[in-house]
Design a protein around this motif. Structure first.
Motif, PDB file in Angstrom:
ATOM      1  N   LEU A 260      -6.738  -5.120  13.852  1.00  0.00           N
ATOM      2  CA  LEU A 260      -6.020  -4.067  14.566  1.00  0.00           C
ATOM      3  C   LEU A 260      -6.872  -3.526  15.706  1.00  0.00           C
ATOM      4  O   LEU A 260      -6.367  -3.273  16.805  1.00  0.00           O
ATOM      5  CB  LEU A 260      -5.628  -2.949  13.604  1.00  0.00           C
ATOM      6  CG  LEU A 260      -4.725  -1.862  14.171  1.00  0.00           C
ATOM      7  CD1 LEU A 260      -3.371  -2.455  14.570  1.00  0.00           C
ATOM      8  CD2 LEU A 260      -4.523  -0.761  13.162  1.00  0.00           C
ATOM      9  N   PHE A 261      -8.167  -3.362  15.465  1.00  0.00           N
ATOM     10  CA  PHE A 261      -9.081  -2.937  16.517  1.00  0.00           C
ATOM     11  C   PHE A 261      -9.066  -3.935  17.676  1.00  0.00           C
ATOM     12  O   PHE A 261      -8.968  -3.550  18.838  1.00  0.00           O
ATOM     13  CB  PHE A 261     -10.501  -2.811  15.942  1.00  0.00           C
ATOM     14  CG  PHE A 261     -11.568  -2.672  16.986  1.00  0.00           C
ATOM     15  CD1 PHE A 261     -11.722  -1.486  17.671  1.00  0.00           C
ATOM     16  CD2 PHE A 261     -12.414  -3.729  17.279  1.00  0.00           C
ATOM     17  CE1 PHE A 261     -12.711  -1.349  18.633  1.00  0.00           C
ATOM     18  CE2 PHE A 261     -13.398  -3.605  18.238  1.00  0.00           C
ATOM     19  CZ  PHE A 261     -13.546  -2.419  18.918  1.00  0.00           C
TER      20      PHE A 261
ATOM     21  N   ILE B   8      -7.026   0.627  -1.438  1.00  0.00           N
ATOM     22  CA  ILE B   8      -5.585   0.352  -1.431  1.00  0.00           C
ATOM     23  C   ILE B   8      -4.897   1.206  -0.378  1.00  0.00           C
ATOM     24  O   ILE B   8      -3.999   0.737   0.327  1.00  0.00           O
ATOM     25  CB  ILE B   8      -4.989   0.567  -2.837  1.00  0.00           C
ATOM     26  CG1 ILE B   8      -5.502  -0.529  -3.781  1.00  0.00           C
ATOM     27  CG2 ILE B   8      -3.475   0.571  -2.804  1.00  0.00           C
ATOM     28  CD1 ILE B   8      -5.155  -0.313  -5.236  1.00  0.00           C
ATOM     29  N   LEU B   9      -5.324   2.457  -0.233  1.00  0.00           N
ATOM     30  CA  LEU B   9      -4.771   3.331   0.801  1.00  0.00           C
ATOM     31  C   LEU B   9      -5.062   2.766   2.196  1.00  0.00           C
ATOM     32  O   LEU B   9      -4.172   2.716   3.043  1.00  0.00           O
ATOM     33  CB  LEU B   9      -5.340   4.743   0.667  1.00  0.00           C
ATOM     34  CG  LEU B   9      -4.896   5.742   1.733  1.00  0.00           C
ATOM     35  CD1 LEU B   9      -3.427   6.065   1.553  1.00  0.00           C
ATOM     36  CD2 LEU B   9      -5.731   6.992   1.669  1.00  0.00           C
ATOM     37  N   PHE B  10      -6.314   2.334   2.437  1.00  0.00           N
ATOM     38  CA  PHE B  10      -6.663   1.731   3.725  1.00  0.00           C
ATOM     39  C   PHE B  10      -5.799   0.509   4.006  1.00  0.00           C
ATOM     40  O   PHE B  10      -5.331   0.314   5.128  1.00  0.00           O
ATOM     41  CB  PHE B  10      -8.131   1.320   3.750  1.00  0.00           C
ATOM     42  CG  PHE B  10      -9.099   2.436   3.981  1.00  0.00           C
ATOM     43  CD1 PHE B  10      -8.696   3.665   4.464  1.00  0.00           C
ATOM     44  CD2 PHE B  10     -10.444   2.258   3.705  1.00  0.00           C
ATOM     45  CE1 PHE B  10      -9.591   4.694   4.678  1.00  0.00           C
ATOM     46  CE2 PHE B  10     -11.364   3.271   3.916  1.00  0.00           C
ATOM     47  CZ  PHE B  10     -10.922   4.499   4.403  1.00  0.00           C
ATOM     48  N   LEU B  11      -5.577  -0.339   3.002  1.00  0.00           N
ATOM     49  CA  LEU B  11      -4.784  -1.545   3.190  1.00  0.00           C
ATOM     50  C   LEU B  11      -3.325  -1.209   3.475  1.00  0.00           C
ATOM     51  O   LEU B  11      -2.699  -1.813   4.351  1.00  0.00           O
ATOM     52  CB  LEU B  11      -4.896  -2.439   1.957  1.00  0.00           C
ATOM     53  CG  LEU B  11      -4.280  -3.817   2.053  1.00  0.00           C
ATOM     54  CD1 LEU B  11      -4.879  -4.607   3.206  1.00  0.00           C
ATOM     55  CD2 LEU B  11      -4.471  -4.562   0.745  1.00  0.00           C
ATOM     56  N   THR B  12      -2.787  -0.210   2.786  1.00  0.00           N
ATOM     57  CA  THR B  12      -1.402   0.208   3.010  1.00  0.00           C
ATOM     58  C   THR B  12      -1.216   0.778   4.417  1.00  0.00           C
ATOM     59  O   THR B  12      -0.252   0.446   5.107  1.00  0.00           O
ATOM     60  CB  THR B  12      -0.992   1.261   1.960  1.00  0.00           C
ATOM     61  OG1 THR B  12      -1.201   0.711   0.655  1.00  0.00           O
ATOM     62  CG2 THR B  12       0.452   1.665   2.118  1.00  0.00           C
ATOM     63  N   VAL B  13      -2.143   1.607   4.843  1.00  0.00           N
ATOM     64  CA  VAL B  13      -2.058   2.186   6.187  1.00  0.00           C
ATOM     65  C   VAL B  13      -2.224   1.105   7.253  1.00  0.00           C
ATOM     66  O   VAL B  13      -1.552   1.130   8.288  1.00  0.00           O
ATOM     67  CB  VAL B  13      -3.085   3.332   6.354  1.00  0.00           C
ATOM     68  CG1 VAL B  13      -3.137   3.815   7.785  1.00  0.00           C
ATOM     69  CG2 VAL B  13      -2.739   4.479   5.425  1.00  0.00           C
TER      70      VAL B  13
ATOM     71  N   LEU C 170       2.892  -2.927  11.400  1.00  0.00           N
ATOM     72  CA  LEU C 170       4.340  -2.875  11.626  1.00  0.00           C
ATOM     73  C   LEU C 170       4.670  -2.072  12.872  1.00  0.00           C
ATOM     74  O   LEU C 170       5.554  -2.452  13.637  1.00  0.00           O
ATOM     75  CB  LEU C 170       5.040  -2.256  10.403  1.00  0.00           C
ATOM     76  CG  LEU C 170       5.129  -3.134   9.163  1.00  0.00           C
ATOM     77  CD1 LEU C 170       5.704  -2.337   7.998  1.00  0.00           C
ATOM     78  CD2 LEU C 170       5.985  -4.359   9.433  1.00  0.00           C
ATOM     79  N   VAL C 171       3.978  -0.983  13.089  1.00  0.00           N
ATOM     80  CA  VAL C 171       4.195  -0.172  14.282  1.00  0.00           C
ATOM     81  C   VAL C 171       3.832  -0.955  15.543  1.00  0.00           C
ATOM     82  O   VAL C 171       4.575  -0.951  16.535  1.00  0.00           O
ATOM     83  CB  VAL C 171       3.393   1.149  14.203  1.00  0.00           C
ATOM     84  CG1 VAL C 171       3.409   1.880  15.512  1.00  0.00           C
ATOM     85  CG2 VAL C 171       3.944   2.029  13.102  1.00  0.00           C
ATOM     86  N   VAL C 172       2.696  -1.653  15.519  1.00  0.00           N
ATOM     87  CA  VAL C 172       2.286  -2.454  16.675  1.00  0.00           C
ATOM     88  C   VAL C 172       3.286  -3.561  16.936  1.00  0.00           C
ATOM     89  O   VAL C 172       3.664  -3.822  18.085  1.00  0.00           O
ATOM     90  CB  VAL C 172       0.861  -3.028  16.471  1.00  0.00           C
ATOM     91  CG1 VAL C 172       0.534  -4.065  17.526  1.00  0.00           C
ATOM     92  CG2 VAL C 172      -0.157  -1.902  16.498  1.00  0.00           C
ATOM     93  N   ALA C 173       3.770  -4.214  15.880  1.00  0.00           N
ATOM     94  CA  ALA C 173       4.751  -5.282  16.045  1.00  0.00           C
ATOM     95  C   ALA C 173       6.068  -4.741  16.598  1.00  0.00           C
ATOM     96  O   ALA C 173       6.672  -5.355  17.491  1.00  0.00           O
ATOM     97  CB  ALA C 173       4.987  -5.995  14.728  1.00  0.00           C
ATOM     98  N   ALA C 174       6.490  -3.603  16.113  1.00  0.00           N
ATOM     99  CA  ALA C 174       7.729  -3.019  16.611  1.00  0.00           C
ATOM    100  C   ALA C 174       7.593  -2.564  18.064  1.00  0.00           C
ATOM    101  O   ALA C 174       8.515  -2.725  18.858  1.00  0.00           O
ATOM    102  CB  ALA C 174       8.140  -1.837  15.732  1.00  0.00           C
TER     103      ALA C 174
END
Length: 92
Positions: A19-20, A73-78, A84-88
């Motif tokens: 993502l970075f 798990i929180l880091f992976l979910t976020v 998804l936001v970047v793809a959208a």
């Protein structure tokens, strides 16, 4: 527990690292002064989260605890949500 934290932490750190890299590529276009703050935030936040995920997975003293697994798990979910936001936003 420590093995699961390492695996999930590595995947989460990798997702945030990608993502970075994506945000750096998006930021290479010409920008105005109003966008500098948002670009800095979109580059700094993924970098910090990736470093934190890798640190918890490999260097932290509490990686064998349930709290570390929950954080990973929180880091992976976020990270998945951010992808998804970047793809959208990119139309695909």
């Amino acid at each position: 527990m420590a093995g699961a934290t390492k695996i999930i932490g590595t995947v989460a750190g990798g997702a945030w690292t990608l993502l970075f890299a994506q945000m750096v590529l998006i930021s290479l276009r010409p920008i105005g002064y109003a966008e500098i703050g948002s670009i800095a935030a979109s580059i700094i936040v993924p970098a910090l989260v990736a470093v934190t995920a890798f640190w918890i997975a490999f260097r932290s003293d509490f990686r064998a605890k349930k709290r570390a697994l929950v954080v990973q798990i929180l880091f992976l979910t976020v990270a998945a949500f951010c992808w998804l936001v970047v793809a959208a936003a990119s139309g695909g």
